[in-house]
Design a protein around this motif. Sequence first.
Motif, short mmCIF file in Angstrom:
data_model
loop_
_atom_site.label_atom_id
_atom_site.label_comp_id
_atom_site.label_asym_id
_atom_site.label_seq_id
_atom_site.Cartn_x
_atom_site.Cartn_y
_atom_site.Cartn_z
N ILE A 84 12.99 8.18 -8.60
CA ILE A 84 12.18 7.05 -9.05
C ILE A 84 11.21 6.66 -7.94
CG2 ILE A 84 13.94 5.39 -8.28
CD1 ILE A 84 13.04 3.59 -10.63
N VAL A 85 9.97 6.34 -8.34
CA VAL A 85 8.94 5.89 -7.40
C VAL A 85 8.67 4.42 -7.68
CG1 VAL A 85 6.61 6.24 -6.52
CG2 VAL A 85 7.92 8.19 -7.38
N ARG A 86 8.73 3.59 -6.63
CA ARG A 86 8.47 2.15 -6.78
C ARG A 86 7.39 1.71 -5.79
NH1 ARG A 86 14.87 0.49 -6.93
NH2 ARG A 86 15.03 2.47 -5.79
N ASP A 87 6.73 0.62 -6.10
CA ASP A 87 5.69 0.11 -5.21
C ASP A 87 6.30 -0.82 -4.16
OD1 ASP A 87 6.20 -2.28 -6.48
OD2 ASP A 87 4.36 -2.28 -7.66
N HIS A 88 5.46 -1.48 -3.37
CA HIS A 88 5.95 -2.30 -2.27
C HIS A 88 6.79 -3.49 -2.73
CE1 HIS A 88 2.31 -4.47 -3.55
NE2 HIS A 88 2.89 -5.54 -3.04
N TRP B 31 6.90 6.92 1.13
CA TRP B 31 8.14 6.84 1.90
C TRP B 31 9.21 7.59 1.09
CZ3 TRP B 31 10.61 1.63 3.97
CH2 TRP B 31 11.76 1.94 4.71
N LEU B 32 9.61 8.75 1.60
CA LEU B 32 10.63 9.56 0.95
C LEU B 32 12.00 9.16 1.50
CD1 LEU B 32 11.69 11.99 -0.72
CD2 LEU B 32 11.13 13.44 1.25
N GLY C 146 0.80 -1.21 0.00
CA GLY C 146 0.00 0.00 0.00
C GLY C 146 0.83 1.26 0.00
N TYR C 147 2.13 1.16 0.32
CA TYR C 147 3.02 2.31 0.32
C TYR C 147 3.77 2.42 -1.01
CZ TYR C 147 2.93 4.26 5.03
OH TYR C 147 2.56 4.92 6.18
N PHE C 148 4.18 3.62 -1.32
CA PHE C 148 5.08 3.88 -2.45
C PHE C 148 6.36 4.48 -1.89
CE2 PHE C 148 0.75 4.25 -4.02
CZ PHE C 148 0.78 3.46 -5.15
N VAL D 118 0.16 18.40 3.80
CA VAL D 118 -1.16 17.93 3.33
C VAL D 118 -1.11 16.48 2.85
CG1 VAL D 118 -1.89 20.25 2.71
CG2 VAL D 118 -0.75 18.83 0.99
N SER D 119 0.02 15.79 3.07
CA SER D 119 0.17 14.42 2.58
C SER D 119 0.75 13.52 3.67
CB SER D 119 1.09 14.39 1.35
OG SER D 119 0.70 15.34 0.37
N ILE D 120 0.56 12.22 3.49
CA ILE D 120 1.16 11.23 4.40
C ILE D 120 2.51 10.83 3.84
CG2 ILE D 120 0.88 8.97 5.47
CD1 ILE D 120 -2.13 9.26 5.15
N VAL D 121 3.56 11.31 4.45
CA VAL D 121 4.92 11.07 3.95
C VAL D 121 5.83 10.70 5.12
CG1 VAL D 121 6.89 12.01 2.69
CG2 VAL D 121 4.57 12.75 2.10
N ARG D 122 6.52 9.59 4.96
CA ARG D 122 7.56 9.19 5.91
C ARG D 122 8.91 9.54 5.30
NH1 ARG D 122 9.12 2.86 7.26
NH2 ARG D 122 11.10 3.30 8.33
N LYS D 123 9.80 10.10 6.10
CA LYS D 123 11.10 10.54 5.59
C LYS D 123 12.21 9.75 6.27
CE LYS D 123 10.39 14.71 7.03
NZ LYS D 123 9.03 14.53 7.57
N SER D 124 13.24 9.38 5.50
CA SER D 124 14.39 8.67 6.09
C SER D 124 15.61 8.86 5.20
CB SER D 124 14.09 7.18 6.26
OG SER D 124 13.95 6.55 5.00
N HIS D 125 16.77 8.54 5.78
CA HIS D 125 18.04 8.65 5.06
C HIS D 125 18.44 7.28 4.52
CE1 HIS D 125 22.54 8.57 4.93
NE2 HIS D 125 22.31 9.69 4.28
#
Length: 459
Positions: free
Chosen positions: A303-307, A348-349, A282-284, A382-389
């Motif tokens: 690039i955006v990838r799916d699960h 997931w950024l 369900g996440y990108f 305004v969005s659901i975004v998780r950030k990580s290194h």
Amino acid sequence: MELFRVLKVRNFLYHYEQCSGQLINNAKSVIITANDCSEAKKGLYYSITGFGEGQFPLHCLGAPLYLGPRKILYFDHIIANANRRLQGWESKLLSFGSRLVLIKKNSLDCLKESVSPCFGKRSWLMKIRQRAEKEIGWVIVEGELHFWFDSWSPDGPLASRCPIQGLPNRMVKWFCHGREWNLERLLSVVPADAEAQIMEVHIHPSDVDRAIWIPTPNGRFSVKSAWEFVRNKDHSNGWFIGLLKAVNWSGFDHVANQWGLNPRSSRKITIRMVCWIPLSVGYFKLNSDGCSKLGGVSSIGGIVRDHSGQPIIAFHESIGQGSNTRAELMEILKGLQICRLFNLFPLWLEVDSMVALKIIEAKNTSWSLSPILSRILHILNVSIVRKSHIFREANAAADELANMGINSGSVLYPDDIHGKLKGICRLDRIGLPYIRLSLNSTTSIICLLFLFCIDLIVS
């Protein structure tokens, strides 16, 4: 008679305490008597009032109270206090608001006149006032800024570039309609070329207008940065200072010893495995990267990838001249804009720039980068975004796209992904690790050969 007067004063102070609710501090209160007053009378006065003995000059709220002609020694404590404060200013940080109070406070000008030994005409704080104010930029939010005289435009105050038309005290908000500029009102007071520049200024969706100290990368004021700005510190000899660091002379002990340096032993080699981490159903995941080549030309890619690791969409493009930090923020902004366009959330950024992540977390950056940061924060809010290194080695797909962006710009869909990029995505999907190490000695050469073989497999 004199005793009666003292009792009357004591009685008055007692009634004052009862009426006002404020108590007299006997420890800070004193009685000043004439020089010919006997010790017996003094003792009686002190016992009745509870006050101590005092003499001129007295200090009230930091100012001297005295009788007779003015003497320099009465002001010595003010000079001493000011000198004590000044000694630490160069190495301490002040908030931006504190700096404005410090520079603009009228009492500071009064102190300059009264205590000339400390605040002379050559005081650097006084010298930089006008110069420093030119280095204050403003981020427009409410528009409570002077349209002509505040520096909310990247090119400085409008009054320095074009003649003032209409009311000189107009505020910026009069030329705005919500979060957009009112084109009709702008054209009524500024020429067409200035209007085009103003239209590029972003009106930020935040709380209040925010000041930015332009000389620092994070936009925050410090007295140290102001000092460096004033004296125009020359960095041209930075490379020579770097040569004098002992760590740069490891292996050349005989040369270093002639310079009086003691080179440390080479750092320990660290080798670890890193990989691209898959995500929940369900996440990108958005991986992005930016680079700035030697000539100053920057490019970005992502690039955006799916699960499952399958590519959904990718992009790469050149963004012209700029710094690495600008490229890193632009890559994130471009990726978030694409995700918003195609509704690729929750997201997931993942980026390999700790600098960019810290800027986003701090919500503060330099004057030139603040418009980019504002757009990023608006999407994140305004969005659901998780950030990580992510380590650079595991961000290989985005790195490849950023390098492709130097020569061309494009948006890629799954059928458009071929060659090396497709191979990297395949290896990420099966969990093949990358090697992260500090390059040094023979072990590094072996690892480089291994990486070269992996590169051949991918290609």
